[in-house]
Design a protein around this motif. Sequence first.
Motif, PDB file in Angstrom:
ATOM      1  N   GLU A 133       0.811  -1.215   0.000  1.00  0.00           N
ATOM      2  CA  GLU A 133       0.000   0.000   0.000  1.00  0.00           C
ATOM      3  C   GLU A 133       0.845   1.266   0.000  1.00  0.00           C
ATOM      4  O   GLU A 133       0.302   2.373  -0.115  1.00  0.00           O
ATOM      5  CB  GLU A 133      -0.949  -0.001   1.194  1.00  0.00           C
ATOM      6  CG  GLU A 133      -2.107  -0.978   1.073  1.00  0.00           C
ATOM      7  CD  GLU A 133      -3.130  -0.583   0.012  1.00  0.00           C
ATOM      8  OE1 GLU A 133      -3.306   0.635  -0.219  1.00  0.00           O
ATOM      9  OE2 GLU A 133      -3.743  -1.489  -0.586  1.00  0.00           O
ATOM     10  N   ASN A 134       2.185   1.134   0.109  1.00  0.00           N
ATOM     11  CA  ASN A 134       3.070   2.301  -0.002  1.00  0.00           C
ATOM     12  C   ASN A 134       3.168   2.803  -1.434  1.00  0.00           C
ATOM     13  O   ASN A 134       3.665   3.909  -1.676  1.00  0.00           O
ATOM     14  CB  ASN A 134       4.488   1.963   0.483  1.00  0.00           C
ATOM     15  CG  ASN A 134       4.537   1.685   1.972  1.00  0.00           C
ATOM     16  OD1 ASN A 134       3.581   1.961   2.688  1.00  0.00           O
ATOM     17  ND2 ASN A 134       5.649   1.132   2.447  1.00  0.00           N
ATOM     18  N   ALA A 135       2.717   2.016  -2.387  1.00  0.00           N
ATOM     19  CA  ALA A 135       2.877   2.355  -3.798  1.00  0.00           C
ATOM     20  C   ALA A 135       2.040   3.576  -4.162  1.00  0.00           C
ATOM     21  O   ALA A 135       0.935   3.789  -3.638  1.00  0.00           O
ATOM     22  CB  ALA A 135       2.476   1.177  -4.669  1.00  0.00           C
ATOM     23  N   ASP A 136       2.560   4.367  -5.102  1.00  0.00           N
ATOM     24  CA  ASP A 136       1.772   5.465  -5.672  1.00  0.00           C
ATOM     25  C   ASP A 136       0.732   4.928  -6.638  1.00  0.00           C
ATOM     26  O   ASP A 136      -0.338   5.522  -6.801  1.00  0.00           O
ATOM     27  CB  ASP A 136       2.706   6.447  -6.397  1.00  0.00           C
ATOM     28  CG  ASP A 136       3.623   7.171  -5.438  1.00  0.00           C
ATOM     29  OD1 ASP A 136       3.140   8.065  -4.718  1.00  0.00           O
ATOM     30  OD2 ASP A 136       4.823   6.827  -5.388  1.00  0.00           O
ATOM     31  N   VAL A 137       1.058   3.797  -7.280  1.00  0.00           N
ATOM     32  CA  VAL A 137       0.134   3.199  -8.236  1.00  0.00           C
ATOM     33  C   VAL A 137       0.374   1.690  -8.263  1.00  0.00           C
ATOM     34  O   VAL A 137       1.494   1.237  -8.030  1.00  0.00           O
ATOM     35  CB  VAL A 137       0.318   3.807  -9.647  1.00  0.00           C
ATOM     36  CG1 VAL A 137       1.691   3.479 -10.220  1.00  0.00           C
ATOM     37  CG2 VAL A 137      -0.778   3.366 -10.595  1.00  0.00           C
ATOM     38  N   MET A 138      -0.685   0.926  -8.518  1.00  0.00           N
ATOM     39  CA  MET A 138      -0.569  -0.522  -8.665  1.00  0.00           C
ATOM     40  C   MET A 138      -0.853  -0.907 -10.103  1.00  0.00           C
ATOM     41  O   MET A 138      -1.783  -0.366 -10.718  1.00  0.00           O
ATOM     42  CB  MET A 138      -1.531  -1.248  -7.731  1.00  0.00           C
ATOM     43  CG  MET A 138      -1.160  -1.161  -6.273  1.00  0.00           C
ATOM     44  SD  MET A 138      -2.168  -2.273  -5.258  1.00  0.00           S
ATOM     45  CE  MET A 138      -1.416  -2.007  -3.648  1.00  0.00           C
ATOM     46  N   PHE A 139      -0.062  -1.829 -10.616  1.00  0.00           N
ATOM     47  CA  PHE A 139      -0.284  -2.353 -11.965  1.00  0.00           C
ATOM     48  C   PHE A 139      -0.629  -3.823 -11.852  1.00  0.00           C
ATOM     49  O   PHE A 139       0.130  -4.614 -11.284  1.00  0.00           O
ATOM     50  CB  PHE A 139       0.948  -2.182 -12.848  1.00  0.00           C
ATOM     51  CG  PHE A 139       0.786  -2.811 -14.201  1.00  0.00           C
ATOM     52  CD1 PHE A 139       0.005  -2.204 -15.178  1.00  0.00           C
ATOM     53  CD2 PHE A 139       1.398  -4.018 -14.495  1.00  0.00           C
ATOM     54  CE1 PHE A 139      -0.158  -2.796 -16.425  1.00  0.00           C
ATOM     55  CE2 PHE A 139       1.238  -4.612 -15.740  1.00  0.00           C
ATOM     56  CZ  PHE A 139       0.462  -3.993 -16.703  1.00  0.00           C
ATOM     57  N   ASN A 140      -1.787  -4.189 -12.383  1.00  0.00           N
ATOM     58  CA  ASN A 140      -2.238  -5.578 -12.361  1.00  0.00           C
ATOM     59  C   ASN A 140      -1.740  -6.269 -13.625  1.00  0.00           C
ATOM     60  O   ASN A 140      -2.207  -5.987 -14.732  1.00  0.00           O
ATOM     61  CB  ASN A 140      -3.766  -5.633 -12.283  1.00  0.00           C
ATOM     62  CG  ASN A 140      -4.280  -7.038 -12.047  1.00  0.00           C
ATOM     63  OD1 ASN A 140      -3.539  -8.006 -12.127  1.00  0.00           O
ATOM     64  ND2 ASN A 140      -5.562  -7.154 -11.758  1.00  0.00           N
ATOM     65  N   SER A 141      -0.799  -7.202 -13.449  1.00  0.00           N
ATOM     66  CA  SER A 141      -0.202  -7.868 -14.604  1.00  0.00           C
ATOM     67  C   SER A 141      -0.984  -9.090 -15.060  1.00  0.00           C
ATOM     68  O   SER A 141      -0.571  -9.771 -16.007  1.00  0.00           O
ATOM     69  CB  SER A 141       1.242  -8.277 -14.288  1.00  0.00           C
ATOM     70  OG  SER A 141       1.268  -9.324 -13.334  1.00  0.00           O
ATOM     71  N   ALA A 142      -2.113  -9.405 -14.393  1.00  0.00           N
ATOM     72  CA  ALA A 142      -2.918 -10.557 -14.798  1.00  0.00           C
ATOM     73  C   ALA A 142      -3.535 -10.332 -16.169  1.00  0.00           C
ATOM     74  O   ALA A 142      -3.902  -9.209 -16.525  1.00  0.00           O
ATOM     75  CB  ALA A 142      -4.019 -10.818 -13.772  1.00  0.00           C
ATOM     76  N   LEU A 143      -3.657 -11.397 -16.934  1.00  0.00           N
ATOM     77  CA  LEU A 143      -4.298 -11.357 -18.254  1.00  0.00           C
ATOM     78  C   LEU A 143      -5.382 -12.428 -18.289  1.00  0.00           C
ATOM     79  O   LEU A 143      -5.154 -13.567 -17.876  1.00  0.00           O
ATOM     80  CB  LEU A 143      -3.275 -11.599 -19.362  1.00  0.00           C
ATOM     81  CG  LEU A 143      -2.321 -10.422 -19.605  1.00  0.00           C
ATOM     82  CD1 LEU A 143      -1.010 -10.901 -20.214  1.00  0.00           C
ATOM     83  CD2 LEU A 143      -2.971  -9.376 -20.507  1.00  0.00           C
TER      84      LEU A 143
END
Length: 574
Positions: A491-501
Motif C-alpha cells: 500500500e506504499n505504492a503510488d500506483v498498482m499495476f495488475n499484470s494478470a491477463l
Amino acid sequence: MSKKISFRLVDPRNDVEIHLPDGRVFSGPRGAAAGDFLQAAHRPVDAPLVAAILNGDLRELTFPIEMDARLQPITLGDSDGSRIYRRSLTFLLEMAFSDLFLKATLTIDHSLSFGGYFCQVSGRGPLSQTELDLLKSHMQELIDADLPFERQEVPLQEAIEYFRSRGYEDKVHLLAYRKKDYLTLYRLGERMDYHHGYMVPSTGYLRWYDLFATGGGFTLRFPRHNNPTELVPVPEYPKLLTAFRQYGDWLERLGIDNVGSLNDAIQAGRGHELIFVSEAFHEQNISDIARQIAARRGETHLVLIAGPSSSGKTTFARRLTVQMLALGISPFPLELDNYFLDRDKTRLGADGKPDFESLDAIDLTLLAEHLPRLIQGEKVQLPHYNFITGKREAGDVIQLHPGQMILLEGIHSSSPRLIPDSLAGEAFRIYVSALTQLNLDRHNRVSTTDTRLIRRIVRDARERGYTAAQTISRWEAVREGEKLNIFPFQENADVMFNSALVYELSALKPFAEPLLRQVSYGTSEHIEAKRLLAFLEWFLPLEIDLIPETSIVREFVGGSILYDFKIWKGWRKL
C-alpha cells in the motif's frame, strides 16, 4: 544357499498397520478413517489436524484405510492444510449466506495477503454491520452443531441439472467443459456445491474466522498457516481493492466474468479478441502510469518497481521505459542485484543458506551513497555482482544527465528501508502483481499465488532448466520471503499495476501440464503438481501464436522481443 521362503494364501487380517513419520506404528480396525488413526496416535502440536497424506497422496481425514500404509498428518500449519481450511470455511459461509439471504448472490472475489477473502453481494445492497453480525452468528451456530460435510460423487449431468435448478448458470457453463463424467459434491444440510479440493470432516473444525465490512463488500478472515490459530491484525488496503475493482470492471466490459465464459469465448473462436483487448488494456494502463511519472518531472528522480515473484516486473519495467521514452524521458535502469553483499557476508536463513530474499542481503549503505550522487550528476562507479563467484566486482563508471530519472526494479523496491529518507519525496513507487479476478465460478477462486507459480514453473524450465519439482520445492521459501519483504509494503505504492491477463492460464496450460506430469509420484511436490493439474483441467487451451512479442505472458513462455531491450543513450558510460 539361502533358506527357502514359503508363501501361502491367507484371509485378510481384521486389523491394519499405519506407519507414522516418527517411526511409530499403530494397529487398528480395517476400514477405520485416517483421522481416527491419527487421533489415536496424537501428540501435542501447535496446529489442528485437518487432513492426511496416505502413501504419498493427500486424503481427507474421513478416508478409510483398507491396508497397511504410511500415514502423515497434515495440520492447519501446512500449506495444504491451510487451503483445506479456507475452502471449508468458504463453503460454510456460502451455506450460511444462502440460509439468510435467499434472493441475494454471494461472490468470493479475491484473496488478501493478511489472511482473508474479499466478498461481494449482488441482487441487493451491501450487508450492513447488523446483517454481518447476524451472518457470523449463524455461521457459529452451524459450527457449534458440528455438522458433517458429506462427500459424494454424482453423474455429471445430474450435477449440472442441480445447479441449473438453483440458478447457478456460472457453474453450468463451467461444467459444460468437464471431461470426466462425474463430479464430487459436498452437502451441508439440504444444500450441495462442488469445491476445487478436499474439505475438513465437519463444521466443528472451523473455529477461527471473522467477518467485517470492506469497501462496498465484506472480508472473510481466516488464519495464515504460519500462525494457524490466530487472526492477524487487518491493515487498510484501499489501493489493492481499487486495482482489483478496475480489473473486475474490465472483465465485465469484455463479457468474461468466470472460467466458463472464458472457455465459451475460446470455443467460439474469440481467442484473438481476448488477447488483443487484454493487451490493449495493459498498454493503456502502462501509458497512464508513464504520464503520471511525466507529470512529476522535476520532482521525481527515482522510479521504484516492486512486486512478488513472477509478477511480470521485468517486462513491465521495459514496457514502461518505452512509454517514458515516448514522452521524452530516458530513465537509467539501475540493477539492484548488483548491490548484493558478498555471499560470505550474507546473513543465513533458517535453512542455513544465504538469505537472498532478505533486504539485508543488499548493501544499503553503498546504495544510499550512490543514489544521491547519481541524481546530482556525479561520476559513480557502479558495482557488478558476480553470481558465479558470489563476489562483488567493479562495474561501469556512469554519469547521468541533469534531471534524469533512475529506474530501480526489484522485490524490495517498496520497502521504506531501501532508499535514504532524504530521497523518499523524490520517489515514484509502483507495485506490480498478477491480481487474478477471473474465478472458476462465484464460489471457487483462482488463486493469484497459483497463477504466479504456474508462470514460474514454465519460465524456470525454459530459462534455467529447472524441473517443476525443483520450482515447487523452492516456492514456499519464496512465499515466506514475500510475506516479510513485499506484501506489508504494497500500500506504499503510488500506483498498482495488475499484470494478470484474462487468457493467460489457457495459454500457459500447454506448457505447464507436461512439466507437472513429470513430477515423481510419492514426493511432496507430486501432491502440489497433482493439485495444479486438476486445476488446469478447467481451462481450454489457447494457441499462443497471436500473443504479441511484448506481452507479459512472453516473459514466461518465451519469444519476448523485450528480453534484451536496452537504452543506449541518456547517460554516459565513462
